[in-house]
Write an enzyme that holds these catalytic residues in place. Structure first.
Site, PDB file in Angstrom:
ATOM      1  N   HIS A   1      14.628   2.827  21.850  1.00  0.00           N
ATOM      2  CA  HIS A   1      15.805   2.473  21.055  1.00  0.00           C
ATOM      3  C   HIS A   1      15.685   3.061  19.651  1.00  0.00           C
ATOM      4  O   HIS A   1      14.823   2.657  18.873  1.00  0.00           O
ATOM      5  CB  HIS A   1      15.938   0.955  20.980  1.00  0.00           C
TER       6      HIS A   1
ATOM      7  N   CYS B   1      23.571   1.834  21.655  1.00  0.00           N
ATOM      8  CA  CYS B   1      23.413   0.390  21.472  1.00  0.00           C
ATOM      9  C   CYS B   1      24.634  -0.152  20.741  1.00  0.00           C
ATOM     10  O   CYS B   1      25.113   0.436  19.776  1.00  0.00           O
ATOM     11  CB  CYS B   1      22.110   0.072  20.745  1.00  0.00           C
ATOM     12  N   GLU B   2      25.132  -1.252  21.245  1.00  0.00           N
ATOM     13  CA  GLU B   2      26.385  -1.772  20.687  1.00  0.00           C
ATOM     14  C   GLU B   2      26.179  -2.469  19.343  1.00  0.00           C
ATOM     15  O   GLU B   2      27.142  -2.777  18.663  1.00  0.00           O
ATOM     16  CB  GLU B   2      27.076  -2.701  21.680  1.00  0.00           C
ATOM     17  N   HIS B   3      24.941  -2.701  18.965  1.00  0.00           N
ATOM     18  CA  HIS B   3      24.701  -3.367  17.690  1.00  0.00           C
ATOM     19  C   HIS B   3      24.667  -2.391  16.515  1.00  0.00           C
ATOM     20  O   HIS B   3      24.968  -2.761  15.386  1.00  0.00           O
ATOM     21  CB  HIS B   3      23.380  -4.149  17.731  1.00  0.00           C
ATOM     22  N   HIS B   4      24.251  -1.147  16.787  1.00  0.00           N
ATOM     23  CA  HIS B   4      24.098  -0.178  15.701  1.00  0.00           C
ATOM     24  C   HIS B   4      24.789   1.152  15.961  1.00  0.00           C
ATOM     25  O   HIS B   4      24.762   2.038  15.115  1.00  0.00           O
ATOM     26  CB  HIS B   4      22.607   0.094  15.448  1.00  0.00           C
TER      27      HIS B   4
ATOM     28  N   GLN C   1      20.758  -2.963  26.740  1.00  0.00           N
ATOM     29  CA  GLN C   1      20.000  -2.505  27.908  1.00  0.00           C
ATOM     30  C   GLN C   1      20.019  -3.529  29.050  1.00  0.00           C
ATOM     31  O   GLN C   1      20.112  -3.162  30.226  1.00  0.00           O
ATOM     32  CB  GLN C   1      18.553  -2.211  27.481  1.00  0.00           C
TER      33      GLN C   1
ATOM     34  N   CYS D   1      17.551   2.635  17.182  1.00  0.00           N
ATOM     35  CA  CYS D   1      17.844   1.688  16.095  1.00  0.00           C
ATOM     36  C   CYS D   1      16.563   0.995  15.638  1.00  0.00           C
ATOM     37  O   CYS D   1      16.470   0.560  14.500  1.00  0.00           O
ATOM     38  CB  CYS D   1      18.926   0.689  16.496  1.00  0.00           C
TER      39      CYS D   1
HETATM   40 ZN   LIG Z   1      20.536  -1.406  18.089  1.00  0.00          ZN
END
Ligand SMILES: [Zn+2]
Length: 209
Positions: A164, A95-98, A136, A166
């Site tokens: 996920h 995931c590109e956020h975490h 996703q 995260c």
């Molecule tokens: Zn994430």
């Protein structure tokens, strides 16, 4: 070799050229170890920056994968025009956020219009997009758009089910840790019965994630 143009408008990572600077990653991981108060010189951590750098090169190899080279010899002309379904293609992404993994499976269906793709190529296409920093929803769209642009089929549908980490590891909204996304083109978007046939098929005998 015919070059294939993709009209993907979720293309905010297209500028990335896929070059992984391993020494920069090593230096950054070393700083993270220091920043969390660890001793980067202790046995277990000594080679961690190097290992992480090698790991990212592998997990993010999708940026530089050459889609044309992957599929070029595996597009076949056929008269077949029934739905082709490939279920439960396993994938692992970040995931590109975490920068934490999300993983699960991809279901792909298309209705050919003169061309089919060798079955083994579907997991390869999934990997090209999974092995990037992702969300996703975008990954789902990219897989669908790619198959549409490769085969110009009567329709294409992609459903992705994923867990996920995260959300699971950080203990927030655990009930949302499982996510399903879909992207539909052509007949799957226009025709309810076609869409239902696909969704019923992937729902049958599906094991839980
Ligand atoms: Zn994430």
């Amino acid at each position: 070799m015919e070059h294939i143009e993709f009209d993907d408008n979720l293309c905010d990572e297209k500028l990335v050229d896929g070059t992984i600077d391993a020494s920069e990653i090593q230096a950054a991981v070393l700083r993270i170890l220091q920043a969390v108060g660890e001793n980067p010189a202790r046995d277990g951590l000594k080679r961690t920056p190097e290992r992480v750098a090698r790991m990212y090169a592998e997990l993010l190899s999708g940026y530089k994968a050459d889609l044309n080279a992957v599929v070029n010899d595996a597009i076949f002309e056929v008269k077949y025009d029934e739905m082709v379904i490939v279920r439960e293609v396993e994938f692992y992404s970040l995931c590109e956020h975490h920068l934490l993994p999300f993983m699960g499976r991809v279901h792909v269906a298309y209705i050919p219009d003169g061309k089919v793709l060798g079955l083994s190529k579907i997991p390869r296409i999934v990997d090209i997009f999974a092995r990037r920093l992702q969300v996703q929803e975008r990954m789902t769209r990219q897989i669908a758009d790619t198959i549409r642009d490769l085969l110009h089929p009567q329709g294409v549908a992609v459903v992705v089910e994923a867990l996920h980490l995260c959300m699971m590891m950080r203990g927030v909204q655990k009930h949302n840790a499982r996510m399903t996304t879909s992207a539909m083109h052509g007949a799957f978007r226009a025709n309810l019965a076609t869409r239902q046939e696909f969704l019923a098929n992937i729902g049958r005998g599906a094991s839980p994630l």
